[in-house]
Design an enzyme around this catalytic site. Structure first.
Site, PDB file in Angstrom:
ATOM      1  CB  SER A 197       0.697   2.171  -3.030  1.00 47.65           C
ATOM      2  OG  SER A 197       1.078   3.175  -3.874  1.00 47.65           O
ATOM      3  N   GLY A 209       2.342  -1.375  -4.635  1.00 49.53           N
ATOM      4  CA  GLY A 209       3.356  -1.796  -5.365  1.00 49.53           C
ATOM      5  C   GLY A 209       2.831  -2.769  -6.425  1.00 49.53           C
ATOM      6  CG  ASN A 216       3.207   0.207  -8.995  1.00 48.24           C
ATOM      7  OD1 ASN A 216       3.962   1.125  -8.705  1.00 48.24           O
ATOM      8  ND2 ASN A 216       2.379  -0.034  -8.069  1.00 48.24           N
ATOM      9  CG  ASP A 251       5.632   9.376  -2.694  1.00 48.14           C
ATOM     10  OD1 ASP A 251       4.647   9.995  -2.857  1.00 48.14           O
ATOM     11  OD2 ASP A 251       5.534   7.982  -2.225  1.00 48.14           O
ATOM     12  CG  HIS A 310       2.550   6.550  -2.233  1.00 49.99           C
ATOM     13  ND1 HIS A 310       3.842   6.606  -2.657  1.00 49.99           N
ATOM     14  CD2 HIS A 310       1.894   5.764  -2.897  1.00 49.99           C
ATOM     15  CE1 HIS A 310       4.098   5.598  -3.103  1.00 49.99           C
ATOM     16  NE2 HIS A 310       3.003   4.721  -3.272  1.00 49.99           N
TER      17      HIS A 310
END
Ligand code: AHR
Length: 900
Positions: free
Chosen positions: A676, A714, A746, A867, A870
Site C-alpha cells: 500500500s 496489504g 507486510n 497510522d 501510509h
C-alpha cells in the site's frame, strides 16, 4: 438499403467465420442521455447490514429492550432488569447493579456484540453509558476482552449523582481481536443503574461520534453511486403492521428511537437469527446524510398500507383503503422532513438534528414487492396526495416480486394508469437469464413510466449462489442492455448490499464483511465500473446493424462522456477463448488518442474474492494508444473490458505511426509492484491515502514509457505471488519492460496467521519451513523474504524485463529526532537479494530517511496519515520523486534517461 443490409450480414458471416465480429460505434449520433443517478445502491437491514454492520455500534441490545431483555448479555452477581424510571420513554428498560454479597464476589455484565466485537490494533473505542447512582460515588469499570478472556484495556467510570447522566471513557486495543467482548464490573458502591450501554470505534465515517463503520461507508462512496434506495426491501412491509418500518421512529435522539423487530430474524427458519432487531441507530436522517456524503440521490421506500404479502395470505390483515390517511401523511411528512425549511414541523426536526439545508429529495417509492388489486387501489390515493402537494416528486410504483408473469403483467398497465414516474422491477435470476436478458429493454414501450431496476442479482445455483465471477460477468453483459436503453431504464440498484460472514440470511451480496474487514465481490467491481464509466450520452454500438447482445458470446454498449470528453466502449466476451472485434468509430476524426483500458478477467468462472484475500479479483488498468478510427480489439476470454478513448483538440501527428490500437507498442512499460505504500486502495486517493506508484509517471517521460501501477495494499512479498497478482503482471510483461518492486511492510507477521496469512521467514537465506494453513487445512512451505525477492527478479528477467529492487520506504517512527531506519532487516535483505541476483537496486529506505531527517519530524508528520505507514498525496509525490531520482542514478539502465 437492402443491399447494404445484405452486405453487412455477409461481412458479419465472413468475419464470424474468421472468429471476428464487427462493431460500429456511432460517435457523433447520440440518441439518449444517461441519467446521472443511474447506477446506485440499495441498502436494506438484512444480513446484519445495519446493526452489526454499517452502523458501527458494537453493543447488541444496548437498551435491554429486546423481548428477552438480556439477550446478548451475560450477567454475574446481582443484576436485575428494571422497567420503571428509565431516562428514555420509548426504550424503557435498564439494568440495576447491586453490590455483590461477598467481597470476593462480583457484580457486572458482559456484552457479546454482533457475533463478537472487532477491535483493531491501536484503535480506540468510546464506551458510553447513561447511569445514575443510588447515593454518593459509585464506580464501574469498562473492559475490552479478547477471545482468550484476556483484558485488553480497562477504565474506571465514576458515577456520581442520582440523576441520569451520560458518562464516557475511551479504551484502546493494542492488538487485533476479531471476536472480543465488553465487560462491565461494578467496582465499588451500593447500587448503580445503567442504560443505553454503547461502544463505538472513535474512528468512524466522517469522524462522527456514534457513526458508521468507516471501511464499509468508504466502500459505498467508492461505488460512486447515483442513487441510494433505503431502507428495504421486505423490512418496509414488515410481517405485521406493528413491525413495519416506520420512519418517524427512526429520527430524533438515538437513545429514544424504539426498538423494532427485524423480519429477517425468522424469514428463513433454516437461517434463523433470533437476536436480529433494529435499533434504528441508522435511521432516516442518517440515510439522507449518507446519501448526501456519497453523492447519491436519496430514494426512500415507504409502506403503502400493506404488510408482506408473502407472509400474509389473508388480505383482511391489510389496512383498509379508507384508513390509509396516517400512511399517506407519513409520506407527505417525509417529503417535508427532507425538503421543508426549518420553519416547517418536520423540516425543524431535521434542522434540530444538525442539517438545516434540505436534502433535495426527488424520488419516493411507495410499496415494495406488492401485487394484486390490493396494491394499485392503495397506491392511488398516495399518488393523488403527493401530486397535489409535491408535484415534482418522482413517484415509484412496483411491478411486484417477479420479472414477468401474471402479477407483473397486471401491474405494469396499472402503473401506467396511475402515471407513476418509474416502476420498480426485481429479478434474482440465473446467469443464463442475465445473458439472455441483455435484450430485455430493447423493445420496451418508450412512453409512460420508466424502469427502476430496484433489486437484481445473478444467482449461480451451482455454487450455492456464490458471488463468483460467472455471476458478475453475466451481470456486466446484462447491464449493456441497461446502458443501451438508458432512455427506458433510469435507475438500477444491485441487491442485497451487505452481508456479515457469520450472520447472513441471503446471498449473493455485494459486500461481505466480518467484524473488522470487508471484502468487495467481483459483482461490486462490475457495479463500480458501470457507475464510474456511465457517461452522459448513449452511442449506438452496432454489429452488422444490430446491437451486440450475445452474438458469438459478445456483448457491447457505448457512451460518450461530455464531462471527461471521452468515448467509452464496454465489451463482454463470455466465451472461453479470446475474440477479435473489428471496431470502427464512425464520425471520429482524431488521429492519435490515449486509451485507458480497464478489465476484469478470469479463466475461472467460479473465482471469488474472500475475506482473507479481498483483492485477488480486481480490475486491471493499462494505457494504450489508438491511431486512426479503426482498430482490431482482442477481447480476452471471459472478460469485461472498458475502453476509454480520450478526445482532445491537440493536434497530435500520426506520421510514422501504424493505424490501430497499440498496447504500448514501441514503448516499454514500467510495472510497479508492492504494497500500500506503492498503491493504496484503488490508487486514486479516495480514502485519503496514496502510494508513490500513483505519481511515478509524473516524473517520467511518458512519450517514451508507460507506467502501470500493479501494487496492492496489504500484500507481502509472499502473498502477492500466492494471490496470483504476480502471475497477472507476468502475463503482461514483454521484453524491454521494467519491474520496480518494493515489499517488506507486510512480511513481519506469522506465516500462518488466521486472518492474514502473509508473513515470510525473516532474512534472505535459502531456508524454508512448512506451516499449517487454516484456510486450506494443509501445510504450505514458506520461504524467506529474500527468497521471494529473488524470485521476482529471476522471473522478470526470464521474460526479458529489467528488474529494479527497492528497499522499503521508512515508516513515520522517530527516535531522538531521527527517523527509524530498517537497515538491519527488510531494507538490508532487499539489498542482499539485489546483490545476489545482480539486479538494479535503489536504497529507498536510506535515501528517503536521509531526506526526512533533513525535513524534520514536524514536517514529515504531514506527509503521513495518522497510522504512521501510509502517505498523503504530498508524501506520495515526494516519495515518487525520490524513486525517480533513484532511477536516474542507476548505471547502465536506459530507464534513467526517461526521468524528467
Ligand atoms: O433483497 C432481499 C429481498 O428480496 C428484499 O427485501 C425484497 O424486496 C426481495 O424479496
Amino acid at each position: 438499403m437492402k443491399k447494404m443490409m445484405i452486405a453487412g450480414a455477409a461481412l458479419l458471416m465472413s468475419l464470424s467465420m474468421l472468429g471476428q465480429t464487427p462493431l460500429n460505434i456511432q460517435t457523433k449520433k447520440s440518441t439518449v442521455s444517461v441519467n446521472q443517478d443511474m447506477y446506485g445502491i440499495f441498502f436494506e437491514d438484512i444480513n446484519f447490514g445495519a446493526d452489526g454492520g454499517l452502523y458501527a455500534e458494537l453493543v447488541k441490545n444496548r437498551s435491554f429492550d429486546f423481548p428477552q431483555n438480556l439477550m446478548g448479555w451475560n450477567t454475574f452477581g446481582n443484576v436485575s432488569v428494571e422497567t420503571v424510571g428509565g431516562p428514555f420513554a420509548k426504550n424503557p428498560n435498564y439494568v440495576r447493579l447491586l453490590k455483590s454479597s461477598h467481597p470476593e464476589k462480583y457484580t457486572g455484565l458482559e456484552n457479546e456484540g454482533f457475533r463478537g466485537m472487532g477491535f483493531a490494533k491501536d484503535a480506540s473505542y468510546r464506551f458510553s453509558v447513561y447511569a445514575r447512582a443510588k447515593s454518593g460515588e459509585q464506580k464501574i469499570r469498562a473492559e475490552l476482552i479478547d477471545e482468550q478472556n484476556e483484558i485488553i484495556d480497562k477504565k474506571v467510570v465514576v458515577i456520581n449523582g442520582a440523576d441520569w447522566k451520560k458518562y464516557q471513557v475511551v479504551l484502546t486495543s493494542n492488538r487485533e481481536v476479531l471476536k472480543g467482548r465488553l465487560r462491565i464490573f461494578f467496582e465499588s458502591g451500593e447500587q448503580v443503574d445503567l442504560e443505553h450501554v454503547s461502544l463505538f470505534p472513535t474512528d468512524t465515517w466522517k469522524g462522527r461520534e456514534s457513526g458508521l463503520r468507516k471501511d464499509l461507508a468508504q466502500a459505498l462512496a467508492d461505488l460512486h453511486p447515483g442513487v441510494l434506495r433505503f431502507p428495504g426491501g421486505c423490512i418496509v412491509e414488515g410481517t405485521d403492521l406493528n413491525t413495519r418500518y416506520q420512519w418517524k421512529n427512526t429520527v430524533g435522539p438515538v437513545e429514544n428511537r424504539p426498538l423494532n423487530e427485524n423480519r429477517w430474524h425468522y424469514t428463513f427458519p433454516y437461517r434463523f437469527f433470533p437476536d436480529y432487531f433494529q435499533s434504528y441507530g441508522l435511521g432516516f436522517f442518517e440515510f439522507f446524510q449518507l446519501a448526501e456524503e456519497i453523492g447519491a440521490a436519496p430514494l426512500p421506500v415507504l409502506n403503502v398500507g400493506l404488510v408482506c404479502e408473502f407472509q400474509n395470505k389473508d388480505t383482511s390483515v391489510q389496512v383498509p383503503v379508507n384508513q390509509l390517511e396516517p400512511f399517506i401523511q407519513d409520506a407527505l411528512d417525509l417529503i417535508e422532513f427532507a425538503n421543508g425549511d426549518s420553519t416547517s414541523k418536520w423540516g425543524k426536526v431535521r434542522t434540530d438534528m444538525g442539517h438545516s439545508k434540505p436534502f433535495g429529495l426527488k424520488y419516493l417509492a411507495i410499496g415494495n414487492e406488492q401485487w394484486g388489486k390490493i396494491y394499485p387501489e392503495r397506491l392511488e390515493p398516495f399518488v393523488k396526495a403527493i401530486r397535489a402537494k409535491y408535484p415534482t416528486i418522482q413517484i415509484i410504483g412496483s411491478a411486484g416480486p417477479s420479472s414477468d408473469g401474471k402479477d407483473f403483467d397486471y401491474l405494469w398497465p396499472e402503473m401506467r394508469r396511475l402515471k407513476t414516474d418509474l416502476v420498480d422491477e426485481h429479478y434474482y435470476k440465473s446467469p443464463d437469464w442475465f445473458y439472455t436478458n441483455a435484450t430485455r429493454y430493447d423493445k420496451y414501450d418508450r412512453k409512460g413510466p420508466k424502469v427502476f431496476a430496484g433489486e437484481y442479482a445473478s444467482h449461480d445455483a451451482t455454487t450455492k449462489k456464490a458471488n463468483n465471477y460467472l455471476s458478475a460477468l453475466s451481470e456486466a453483459a446484462f447491464m449493456t442492455g441497461l446502458e443501451r436503453n438508458a432512455d427506458v431504464v433510469r435507475l438500477a440498484t444491485y441487491a442485497p448490499l451487505f452481508a456479515h460472514v457469520d450472520a447472513w440470511q441471503w446471498n449473493p451480496d455485494l459486500i461481505w464483511f466480518d467484524n473488522l474487514h470487508r471484502m468487495l465481490t467481483p459483482n461490486y467491481h462490475v457495479q463500480q465500473l458501470y457507475s464510474q464509466y456511465k457517461g452522459t450520452d448513449v452511442l449506438a454500438a452496432l454489429s452488422a446493424g444490430q446491437p451486440l447482445t450475445g452474438q458469438n458470446g459478445l456483448y457491447a454498449s457505448s457512451v460518450k462522456d461530455a464531462k471527461t470528453n471521452t468515448i467509452i466502449i464496454k465489451i463482454i466476451n463470455k466465451e472461453m477463448k479470446a475474440q477479435t472485434l473489428n471496431i470502427v468509430l464512425d464520425g471520429y476524426k482524431q488521429k492519435v488518442a490515449s486509451v485507458k483500458m480497464v478489465r476484469l478477467q478470469n479463466d475461472n468462472l467460479k473465482a471469488i474474492n474472500a475475506l482473507g484475500k479481498p483483492d485477488q479479483f480486481v480490475p486491471e488498468e493499462a494505457t494504450l494508444e489508438l491511431v486512426g478510427s479503426k482498430f482490431d480489439f482482442s477481447a480476452a476470454a471471459q472478460s469485461f473490458t472498458i475502453l476509454v478513448i480520450q478526445l482532445s483538440d491537440a493536434k497530435v501527428s500520426d506520421t510514422g505511426k501504424t493505424p490501430g490500437l497499440h498496447g504500448q507498442a514501441g514503448k516499454p512499460t514500467v510495472f510497479t509492484i508492492g504494497d500500500s505504500t506503492v498503491k493504496n486502495g484503488d490508487g486514486t486517493g479516495s480514502n485519503g491515502q496514496l502510494g508513490w506508484g500513483t505519481y511515478l509517471g509524473d516524473f517520467l517521460n511518458l512519450d517514451s514509457v508507460n507506467v502501470e501501477n500493479r501494487a496492492l495494499g496489504g500484500r507481502s512479498s509472499r502473498s502477492y505471488i500466492e494471490e496470483g497478482l504476480w502471475d497477472k503482471v507476468k502475463s503482461s510483461i514483454k521484453p524491454g519492460d521494467y519491474v520496480i518492486m518494493q515489499f517488506g511492510h507486510n512480511d513481519g507477521g506469522a506465516p500462518n496467521d488466521v486472518q492474514r496469512p502473509r508473513g515470510t521467514l525473516k532474512g534472505n537465506g535459502d531456508e524454508a519451513k512448512n506451516f499449517y494453513m487454516d484456510a486450506t487445512k494443509d501445510s504450505l512451505l514458506i520461504h524467506t523474504f529474500g527468497f521471494y525477492m529473488r524470485q521476482y527478479v529471476n522471473e522478470a528477467r526470464a521474460l526479458g524485463a529489467i528488474p529494479i529492487v527497492c528497499s522499503l520506504i521508512p515508516r513515520n517512527h522517530w527516535t531522538d529526532g531521527k527517523i527509524n531506519r530498517d537497515d538491519k532487516t527488510y531494507a538490508l535483505w532487499a539489498r542482499q537479494a539485489a546483490e545476489q541476483t545482480g539486479a538494479q537496486f535503489i536504497d529507498l529506505n536510506t535515501i528517503i530517511a536521509d531526506k526526512y531527517d533533513v525535513l524534520g519530524q514536524n514536517f514529515v508528520e504531514c506527509l503521513f496519515v495518522a497510522d504512521k505507514t501510509h502517505t498523503t498525496m504530498t508524501g506520495a509525490k515526494l516519495n515518487a520523486f525520490i524513486v525517480s531520482q533513484g532511477v536516474k542514478g542507476l548505471k547502465d539502465c536506459k530507464l534513467s534517461s526517461w526521468v524528467k
